[in-house]
Design a protein around this motif. Structure first.
Motif, PDB file in Angstrom:
ATOM      1  N   SER A  53       0.819  -1.215   0.000  1.00 29.67           N
ATOM      2  CA  SER A  53       0.000   0.000   0.000  1.00 29.67           C
ATOM      3  C   SER A  53       0.852   1.264   0.000  1.00 29.67           C
ATOM      4  CB  SER A  53      -0.930   0.013   1.211  1.00 29.67           C
ATOM      5  OG  SER A  53      -0.183  -0.053   2.412  1.00 29.67           O
ATOM      6  N   THR A  54       2.073   1.167   0.514  1.00 31.21           N
ATOM      7  CA  THR A  54       2.985   2.308   0.494  1.00 31.21           C
ATOM      8  C   THR A  54       3.727   2.388  -0.836  1.00 31.21           C
ATOM      9  OG1 THR A  54       3.299   2.191   2.902  1.00 31.21           O
ATOM     10  CG2 THR A  54       4.989   3.365   1.646  1.00 31.21           C
ATOM     11  N   LEU A  55       3.943   1.245  -1.475  1.00 33.09           N
ATOM     12  CA  LEU A  55       4.758   1.191  -2.694  1.00 33.09           C
ATOM     13  C   LEU A  55       3.948   1.378  -3.977  1.00 33.09           C
ATOM     14  CD1 LEU A  55       6.995  -1.884  -1.808  1.00 33.09           C
ATOM     15  CD2 LEU A  55       7.608   0.530  -1.635  1.00 33.09           C
ATOM     16  N   ALA A  56       2.641   1.196  -3.909  1.00 32.61           N
ATOM     17  CA  ALA A  56       1.832   1.240  -5.138  1.00 32.61           C
ATOM     18  C   ALA A  56       0.522   1.975  -4.891  1.00 32.61           C
ATOM     19  CB  ALA A  56       1.546  -0.180  -5.637  1.00 32.61           C
ATOM     20  N   TYR A  57       0.062   2.681  -5.938  1.00 28.98           N
ATOM     21  CA  TYR A  57      -1.251   3.326  -5.874  1.00 28.98           C
ATOM     22  C   TYR A  57      -2.361   2.296  -6.025  1.00 28.98           C
ATOM     23  CZ  TYR A  57       1.324   7.703  -6.689  1.00 28.98           C
ATOM     24  OH  TYR A  57       2.180   8.764  -6.587  1.00 28.98           O
ATOM     25  N   GLY A  58      -2.044   1.218  -6.729  1.00 26.90           N
ATOM     26  CA  GLY A  58      -3.001   0.156  -7.002  1.00 26.90           C
ATOM     27  C   GLY A  58      -2.303  -0.877  -7.866  1.00 26.90           C
ATOM     28  N   PRO A  59      -3.000  -1.932  -8.283  1.00 31.49           N
ATOM     29  CA  PRO A  59      -2.376  -2.970  -9.109  1.00 31.49           C
ATOM     30  C   PRO A  59      -1.679  -2.383 -10.339  1.00 31.49           C
ATOM     31  CG  PRO A  59      -4.564  -3.649  -8.428  1.00 31.49           C
ATOM     32  CD  PRO A  59      -4.428  -2.216  -8.034  1.00 31.49           C
ATOM     33  N   GLY A  60      -0.377  -2.604 -10.424  1.00 33.85           N
ATOM     34  CA  GLY A  60       0.368  -2.186 -11.612  1.00 33.85           C
ATOM     35  C   GLY A  60       0.763  -0.732 -11.643  1.00 33.85           C
ATOM     36  N   ARG A  61       0.420   0.045 -10.606  1.00 35.54           N
ATOM     37  CA  ARG A  61       0.740   1.476 -10.615  1.00 35.54           C
ATOM     38  C   ARG A  61       1.632   1.788  -9.420  1.00 35.54           C
ATOM     39  NH1 ARG A  61      -3.663   4.354  -9.591  1.00 35.54           N
ATOM     40  NH2 ARG A  61      -4.946   2.590  -8.905  1.00 35.54           N
TER      41      ARG A  61
END
Length: 377
Positions: A20-28
């Motif tokens: 959740s800290t590393l990505a805005y959502g799947p693939g982003r």
């Protein structure tokens, strides 16, 4: 010196960061947060500390590379996506670490690396060698090959295992949750953060979403389980907001951020840390109040007379938990009897054991000897 202030002296630190800290959502991927994380790690390393990163995000990165927007349900598909994503994630890390003049070393672990004592030792030695060379290990579970039987579990548990493995001074779990609250802040606006948890009690576990909980704080139970491991291995743990600027520096400067779980004792000897936190837990032994008191206050061995019940399909040499009647874990250790044997001994004095057992070569009076036990209180 208080637990917060002692963080200023921490030399070896494990940092765990969630998807959740590393990505805005799947693939982003959230490149802003990743760059700030890397910059913080390198800055702390330049200050003279030894930094280790346990990172989630492989599946999120893999979904983006494969043009997918949803995580599949099947294990083979998840493993395939993780295999693609792990390379992508390391590419991002290597780029940012290189920009700040540091080398990242990829490490993929499975439960087998900790269950076997020789692999536990080799894993420790390899990580320590990387630190001695000035590299920053970036660790993840080897999701491309692991299945439930050999998984360490979630990355909160992995980070606590790594902190124990390398005899770290501190474990910092960076999350989208600021810390442990008195209630779920998403549904209870009046909830207040708990800045320090000196002991993991059944009440704390219920607050975090454990058995009997009506107000779990979302993903907090795995962090409480990690804290239980870290604290009892002599590692101070902090849950802190991953998106906060300068969060690592502020935590390690002793500022009151997030929730602190102070280390309970000095660092464990390597063999004891493996017994308690490397081996797989195979069962539970519930003890009476007298036995609980003797173990808590005197560090006594566990005898059959104090055992109330036994759960699990463990055998001689397995690691089990020792629980109070209300479910609090007070110890872990290696049993001298399998469950089938132990069921005939529960509640009995040693002198009342079957005569054949008393005459057996290699007979053990203790169900768990204190030398093969680690107290968790």
């Amino acid at each position: 010196m208080g637990a917060r202030e002692s963080l200023r002296e921490a030399k070896r630190i494990v940092v765990k960061v969630g998807t959740s800290t590393l990505a805005y959502g799947p693939g982003r991927m959230n490149l802003y947060n990743i760059e700030h994380l890397v910059r913080g790690l390198v800055d702390m390393a330049n200050e003279g500390r030894e930094m280790i990163l346990v990172s989630s995000g492989a599946i999120a990165a893999g979904l983006g590379r494969l043009g997918m927007t949803e995580k599949p349900d099947s294990i083979p598909e998840k493993q395939a996506i993780a295999a693609v994503g792990q390379g992508m994630l390391m590419h991002i890390y290597e780029k940012f670490f290189a920009e700040y003049g540091k080398v990242a070393a990829q490490v993929l672990l499975t439960r087998e690396n900790s269950v076997r004592h020789n692999q536990y030792i080799h894993s420790r030695e390899a990580l320590c060698a990387m630190l001695a060379m000035g590299a920053i290990p970036v660790i993840n579970e080897n999701d491309a090959v692991t299945v439930d039987e050999i998984k360490i579990g979630d990355n909160d548990q992995l980070s606590a295992t790594v902190a124990t493995l390398v005899d770290a001074d501190a474990l910092i779990i960076l999350s989208d949750i600021d810390g442990l609250y008195t209630a779920n802040p998403a549904t209870h606006p009046e909830a207040e953060i708990i800045h320090e948890v000196p002991e993991i009690t059944p009440e704390i576990e219920r607050l975090a979403g454990g058995a009997g909980s009506a107000m779990g704080t979302g993903g907090m139970m795995t962090k409480i389980e990690a804290a239980k491991v870290a604290m009892n291995a002599g590692v101070t743990m902090v849950i802190a907001p991953g998106a906060r600027d300068h969060v690592l520096r502020d935590v390690l400067n002793g500022e009151e951020i997030g929730t602190l779980f102070p280390a309970k004792e000095s660092h464990l000897r390597l063999r004891k840390s493996w017994i308690a936190f490397g081996k797989r837990i195979e069962g539970d032994l519930v003890v009476d109040r007298g036995c609980e008191k003797a173990m808590r206050q005197c560090g006594s061995s566990l005898l059959a007379a104090g055992i109330v019940s036994a759960e699990g399909e463990f055998t001689r040499g397995s690691t089990v938990r020792v629980l109070t009647k209300d479910g609090q874990e007070i110890a872990r250790g290696v049993v001298n009897y399998g469950r089938a044997e132990l069921m005939d001994l529960i509640g009995r004095q040693t002198k009342d054991f079957p005569e054949a057992l008393l005459q057996e070569d290699g007979f053990r009076e203790e169900v768990i000897h204190r030398d093969n036990m680690v107290l968790m209180v």
